[in-house]
Motif scaffolding. Sequence first.
Motif, PDB file in Angstrom:
ATOM      1  N   UNK A  74      15.524  73.892  83.844  1.00  0.00           N
ATOM      2  CA  UNK A  74      15.635  72.937  84.956  1.00  0.00           C
ATOM      3  C   UNK A  74      16.786  71.963  84.735  1.00  0.00           C
ATOM      4  N   UNK A  75      16.963  71.527  83.498  1.00  0.00           N
ATOM      5  CA  UNK A  75      18.078  70.622  83.195  1.00  0.00           C
ATOM      6  C   UNK A  75      19.409  71.336  83.403  1.00  0.00           C
ATOM      7  N   UNK A  76      19.514  72.596  82.958  1.00  0.00           N
ATOM      8  CA  UNK A  76      20.745  73.367  83.152  1.00  0.00           C
ATOM      9  C   UNK A  76      21.050  73.588  84.623  1.00  0.00           C
ATOM     10  N   UNK A  77      20.001  73.833  85.417  1.00  0.00           N
ATOM     11  CA  UNK A  77      20.181  74.004  86.863  1.00  0.00           C
ATOM     12  C   UNK A  77      20.669  72.710  87.501  1.00  0.00           C
ATOM     13  N   UNK A  78      20.089  71.605  87.095  1.00  0.00           N
ATOM     14  CA  UNK A  78      20.417  70.312  87.704  1.00  0.00           C
ATOM     15  C   UNK A  78      21.810  69.817  87.298  1.00  0.00           C
ATOM     16  N   UNK A  79      22.117  69.915  86.026  1.00  0.00           N
ATOM     17  CA  UNK A  79      23.369  69.333  85.533  1.00  0.00           C
ATOM     18  C   UNK A  79      24.551  70.289  85.600  1.00  0.00           C
ATOM     19  N   UNK A  80      24.312  71.589  85.388  1.00  0.00           N
ATOM     20  CA  UNK A  80      25.424  72.533  85.293  1.00  0.00           C
ATOM     21  C   UNK A  80      25.435  73.576  86.398  1.00  0.00           C
ATOM     22  N   UNK A  81      24.517  73.460  87.336  1.00  0.00           N
ATOM     23  CA  UNK A  81      24.421  74.411  88.462  1.00  0.00           C
ATOM     24  C   UNK A  81      24.205  75.850  87.980  1.00  0.00           C
ATOM     25  N   UNK A  82      23.492  76.014  86.878  1.00  0.00           N
ATOM     26  CA  UNK A  82      23.161  77.346  86.388  1.00  0.00           C
ATOM     27  C   UNK A  82      22.077  77.944  87.287  1.00  0.00           C
ATOM     28  N   UNK A  83      22.119  79.244  87.519  1.00  0.00           N
ATOM     29  CA  UNK A  83      21.082  79.851  88.367  1.00  0.00           C
ATOM     30  C   UNK A  83      19.718  79.824  87.671  1.00  0.00           C
ATOM     31  N   UNK A  84      18.684  79.612  88.468  1.00  0.00           N
ATOM     32  CA  UNK A  84      17.324  79.604  87.931  1.00  0.00           C
ATOM     33  C   UNK A  84      16.758  81.015  87.952  1.00  0.00           C
ATOM     34  N   UNK A  85      16.080  81.363  86.901  1.00  0.00           N
ATOM     35  CA  UNK A  85      15.423  82.659  86.809  1.00  0.00           C
ATOM     36  C   UNK A  85      13.919  82.425  86.979  1.00  0.00           C
ATOM     37  N   UNK A  86      13.295  83.048  87.954  1.00  0.00           N
ATOM     38  CA  UNK A  86      11.868  82.801  88.177  1.00  0.00           C
ATOM     39  C   UNK A  86      10.997  83.229  86.996  1.00  0.00           C
ATOM     40  N   UNK A  87      11.489  84.160  86.168  1.00  0.00           N
ATOM     41  CA  UNK A  87      10.701  84.583  85.016  1.00  0.00           C
ATOM     42  C   UNK A  87      10.520  83.458  83.998  1.00  0.00           C
ATOM     43  N   UNK A  88      11.472  82.544  83.927  1.00  0.00           N
ATOM     44  CA  UNK A  88      11.340  81.400  83.022  1.00  0.00           C
ATOM     45  C   UNK A  88      10.164  80.539  83.449  1.00  0.00           C
ATOM     46  N   UNK A  89      10.037  80.317  84.740  1.00  0.00           N
ATOM     47  CA  UNK A  89       8.950  79.473  85.224  1.00  0.00           C
ATOM     48  C   UNK A  89       7.613  80.215  85.215  1.00  0.00           C
ATOM     49  N   UNK A  90       7.642  81.522  85.372  1.00  0.00           N
ATOM     50  CA  UNK A  90       6.410  82.297  85.230  1.00  0.00           C
ATOM     51  C   UNK A  90       5.931  82.244  83.784  1.00  0.00           C
ATOM     52  N   UNK A  91       6.854  82.288  82.853  1.00  0.00           N
ATOM     53  CA  UNK A  91       6.491  82.168  81.437  1.00  0.00           C
ATOM     54  C   UNK A  91       5.927  80.780  81.148  1.00  0.00           C
ATOM     55  N   UNK A  92       6.536  79.758  81.722  1.00  0.00           N
ATOM     56  CA  UNK A  92       6.026  78.402  81.549  1.00  0.00           C
ATOM     57  C   UNK A  92       4.626  78.255  82.116  1.00  0.00           C
ATOM     58  N   UNK A  93       4.383  78.858  83.274  1.00  0.00           N
ATOM     59  CA  UNK A  93       3.049  78.805  83.883  1.00  0.00           C
ATOM     60  C   UNK A  93       2.023  79.529  83.012  1.00  0.00           C
ATOM     61  N   UNK A  94       2.421  80.648  82.420  1.00  0.00           N
ATOM     62  CA  UNK A  94       1.481  81.358  81.552  1.00  0.00           C
ATOM     63  C   UNK A  94       1.206  80.575  80.268  1.00  0.00           C
ATOM     64  N   UNK A  95       2.194  79.848  79.779  1.00  0.00           N
ATOM     65  CA  UNK A  95       1.984  79.007  78.603  1.00  0.00           C
ATOM     66  C   UNK A  95       0.992  77.893  78.927  1.00  0.00           C
ATOM     67  N   UNK A  96       1.168  77.246  80.069  1.00  0.00           N
ATOM     68  CA  UNK A  96       0.253  76.176  80.466  1.00  0.00           C
ATOM     69  C   UNK A  96      -1.158  76.727  80.655  1.00  0.00           C
ATOM     70  N   UNK A  97      -1.275  77.896  81.303  1.00  0.00           N
ATOM     71  CA  UNK A  97      -2.594  78.509  81.491  1.00  0.00           C
ATOM     72  C   UNK A  97      -3.239  78.831  80.149  1.00  0.00           C
ATOM     73  N   UNK A  98      -2.455  79.320  79.208  1.00  0.00           N
ATOM     74  CA  UNK A  98      -2.980  79.616  77.879  1.00  0.00           C
ATOM     75  C   UNK A  98      -3.450  78.373  77.148  1.00  0.00           C
ATOM     76  N   UNK A  99      -2.697  77.287  77.272  1.00  0.00           N
ATOM     77  CA  UNK A  99      -3.095  76.025  76.643  1.00  0.00           C
ATOM     78  C   UNK A  99      -4.417  75.556  77.228  1.00  0.00           C
ATOM     79  N   UNK A 100      -4.517  75.561  78.552  1.00  0.00           N
ATOM     80  CA  UNK A 100      -5.743  75.094  79.196  1.00  0.00           C
ATOM     81  C   UNK A 100      -6.930  75.983  78.839  1.00  0.00           C
ATOM     82  N   UNK A 101      -6.718  77.286  78.798  1.00  0.00           N
ATOM     83  CA  UNK A 101      -7.789  78.211  78.426  1.00  0.00           C
ATOM     84  C   UNK A 101      -8.244  77.946  76.994  1.00  0.00           C
ATOM     85  N   UNK A 102      -7.301  77.772  76.091  1.00  0.00           N
ATOM     86  CA  UNK A 102      -7.623  77.530  74.687  1.00  0.00           C
ATOM     87  C   UNK A 102      -8.368  76.216  74.498  1.00  0.00           C
ATOM     88  N   UNK A 103      -7.896  75.167  75.169  1.00  0.00           N
ATOM     89  CA  UNK A 103      -8.559  73.869  75.039  1.00  0.00           C
ATOM     90  C   UNK A 103      -9.968  73.905  75.616  1.00  0.00           C
TER      91      UNK A 103
END
Length: 76
Positions: A37-66
Amino acid sequence: MRGRCPLSHFCLTNAHRIGDATVVVPLDFLRIPLIAAVGWRRSREPLDPFVFMAGASIIAGILFSLRAEAQARGRA
């Protein structure tokens, strides 16, 4: 920077000292979508939806574990 410890390593070491590794390590992986997100905002790098899908799965895993840990402590 020889002989100096970067601040991120210091913070991560203290997080491992204080918190449980099952929480600290997945939260550390959240740097990936945040940096994208920082690279997209500051350097206009293209966003890859797989990065955010991975982030969502990490958050889901944290919540499941807790939640599983909280339920296990409630039974003990």
